[in-house]
Design an enzyme around this catalytic site. Structure first.
Site, mmCIF file in Angstrom:
data_model
loop_
_atom_site.group_PDB
_atom_site.id
_atom_site.type_symbol
_atom_site.label_atom_id
_atom_site.label_comp_id
_atom_site.label_asym_id
_atom_site.label_seq_id
_atom_site.Cartn_x
_atom_site.Cartn_y
_atom_site.Cartn_z
ATOM 1 C CG HIS A 45 -45.634 -9.028 -37.098
ATOM 2 N ND1 HIS A 45 -46.819 -8.316 -37.034
ATOM 3 C CD2 HIS A 45 -45.001 -8.790 -35.917
ATOM 4 C CE1 HIS A 45 -46.892 -7.680 -35.870
ATOM 5 N NE2 HIS A 45 -45.794 -7.953 -35.177
ATOM 6 C CG HIS A 64 -44.593 -10.218 -30.432
ATOM 7 N ND1 HIS A 64 -43.712 -9.183 -30.279
ATOM 8 C CD2 HIS A 64 -45.303 -9.925 -31.576
ATOM 9 C CE1 HIS A 64 -43.865 -8.310 -31.261
ATOM 10 N NE2 HIS A 64 -44.821 -8.746 -32.068
ATOM 11 C CE1 TYR A 103 -46.245 -7.131 -28.958
ATOM 12 C CE2 TYR A 103 -46.858 -4.939 -28.184
ATOM 13 C CZ TYR A 103 -46.278 -5.759 -29.134
ATOM 14 O OH TYR A 103 -45.730 -5.206 -30.259
ATOM 15 C CG HIS A 134 -46.584 -0.471 -31.361
ATOM 16 N ND1 HIS A 134 -45.996 -0.654 -30.130
ATOM 17 C CD2 HIS A 134 -46.980 -1.713 -31.762
ATOM 18 C CE1 HIS A 134 -46.037 -1.931 -29.801
ATOM 19 N NE2 HIS A 134 -46.635 -2.594 -30.773
ATOM 20 C CD GLU A 144 -48.447 -6.820 -31.789
ATOM 21 O OE1 GLU A 144 -48.438 -5.582 -31.699
ATOM 22 O OE2 GLU A 144 -47.728 -7.446 -32.587
ATOM 23 C CG HIS A 198 -43.705 -5.361 -38.610
ATOM 24 N ND1 HIS A 198 -44.883 -4.660 -38.552
ATOM 25 C CD2 HIS A 198 -43.547 -5.894 -37.366
ATOM 26 C CE1 HIS A 198 -45.391 -4.740 -37.337
ATOM 27 N NE2 HIS A 198 -44.618 -5.503 -36.609
#
Length: 311
Positions: free
Chosen positions: A154, A218, A259, A250, A269, A203
């Protein structure tokens, strides 16, 4: 899930400050597979388990950042229909001819309300993952070089007017809202970040409200396991790669992550985990005062660099 519209992230073109330094970094440290160089001098890469010709394109420039992102659609009829729908939404589109990117068909490009160039395409050469299509091995040499992510997962983009982006992606492009982050109560708790999916990942693209348009936060590379994320961290240490956050988890998306920055200052990432939402799932909300755990669940900390450094 029957996927009939936008299928997945397909490619991103990054601006880098030194092409040869960046080529070596993305090939040998991140561990992408180099697949070509075009007449413009752009260098093409894919992750080892991706089947299409490329997912990352590097272009030398005076400033770091992102030129455009592209998403694969089901077929040419879908591409034509989505172009009509985007125009009906009120955005101008342009057709980028086949061959402008190596081994890639015609693309439909338009500018998002956040200022990013976004494109859709139906055709890209299938080159495979080196394992074959009949009785394949589970992995090969490319899966062991560098960090060796399996795919471009993503991107997170910063820009103005994410509310309009949300409307475009959910009402026109067929994405759905998975999670959101609210701003402070004194500002009326506006949505300051949205996580959108066209699949059953947490996502496929995300946006954060930011005063400047068209910024990259990112690119995210999918790792198969948490152990491989930690191995990527070891490789970062061996190569003196500057790390922004991690290793950590997260709260938002439940992803496990590190990251870091490439030699030009573009953040990337290494990501795994998450859960499996579907279009009928109720979106998850993170409040402003709870987002410390959303970003870095063990520490509950809002990292200043993560919130402010973009290219």
């Amino acid at each position: 899930m029957a996927m009939t519209g936008v299928l997945r992230p397909g490619h991103a073109q990054l601006r880098v400050l030194d092409l040869e330094v960046s080529r070596k970094f993305y090939r040998d440290v991140i561990g992408l597979v180099e697949t070509g160089t075009d007449k413009q001098g752009r260098v093409y890469f894919k992750c080892w388990d991706e089947r299409d010709h490329h997912s990352v394109v590097l272009r030398e420039a005076d400033t770091a950042g992102i030129d455009f992102v592209g998403y694969k659609v089901l077929d040419r009829a879908t591409l034509d229909q989505l172009e009509r729908d985007v125009r009906a939404f009120g955005l101008e589109t342009e057709r980028v001819p086949a061959g402008d990117l190596l081994e890639t068909g015609e693309r439909v490009r338009f500018q998002l309300p956040t200022g990013h160039l976004f494109e859709l395409y139906a055709d890209k050469k299938h080159v495979g993952n080196g394992l074959g299509q009949v009785n394949p091995a589970p992995w090969g040499p490319d899966s062991e070089r560098g960090m060796a992510p399996t795919r471009l997962d993503h991107c997170l983009l910063y820009g103005t007017n994410i509310a309009a982006n949300k409307k475009l992606f959910t009402e026109v492009l067929g994405f759905y809202l998975v999670e959101r982050i609210l701003g402070p109560k004194e500002a009326g708790e506006p949505e300051v970040a949205i996580f959108l999916a066209c699949s059953h990942k947490t996502h496929d693209i995300a946006f954060v409200e930011y005063p400047e348009p068209g910024k990259l936060h990112h690119l995210s590379f999918r790792m198969p396991t948490w152990e491989r994320v930690l191995r990527a961290g070891d490789i970062m240490g061996m190569n003196n790669v500057p790390i922004d956050i991690g290793p950590t988890r997260h709260g938002t998306t439940r992803g496990e992550t590190i990251y870091a920055w490439d030699p030009s200052g573009n953040r990337f990432e290494t990501f795994c985990g998450g859960y499996d939402p579907y279009p009928d799932s109720e979106p998850i909300t993170w409040t402003h005062d709870g987002f410390g755990h959303g970003l870095d669940y063990p520490n509950g900390k809002l990292h200043e660099s993560f919130l402010t450094i973009v290219t």
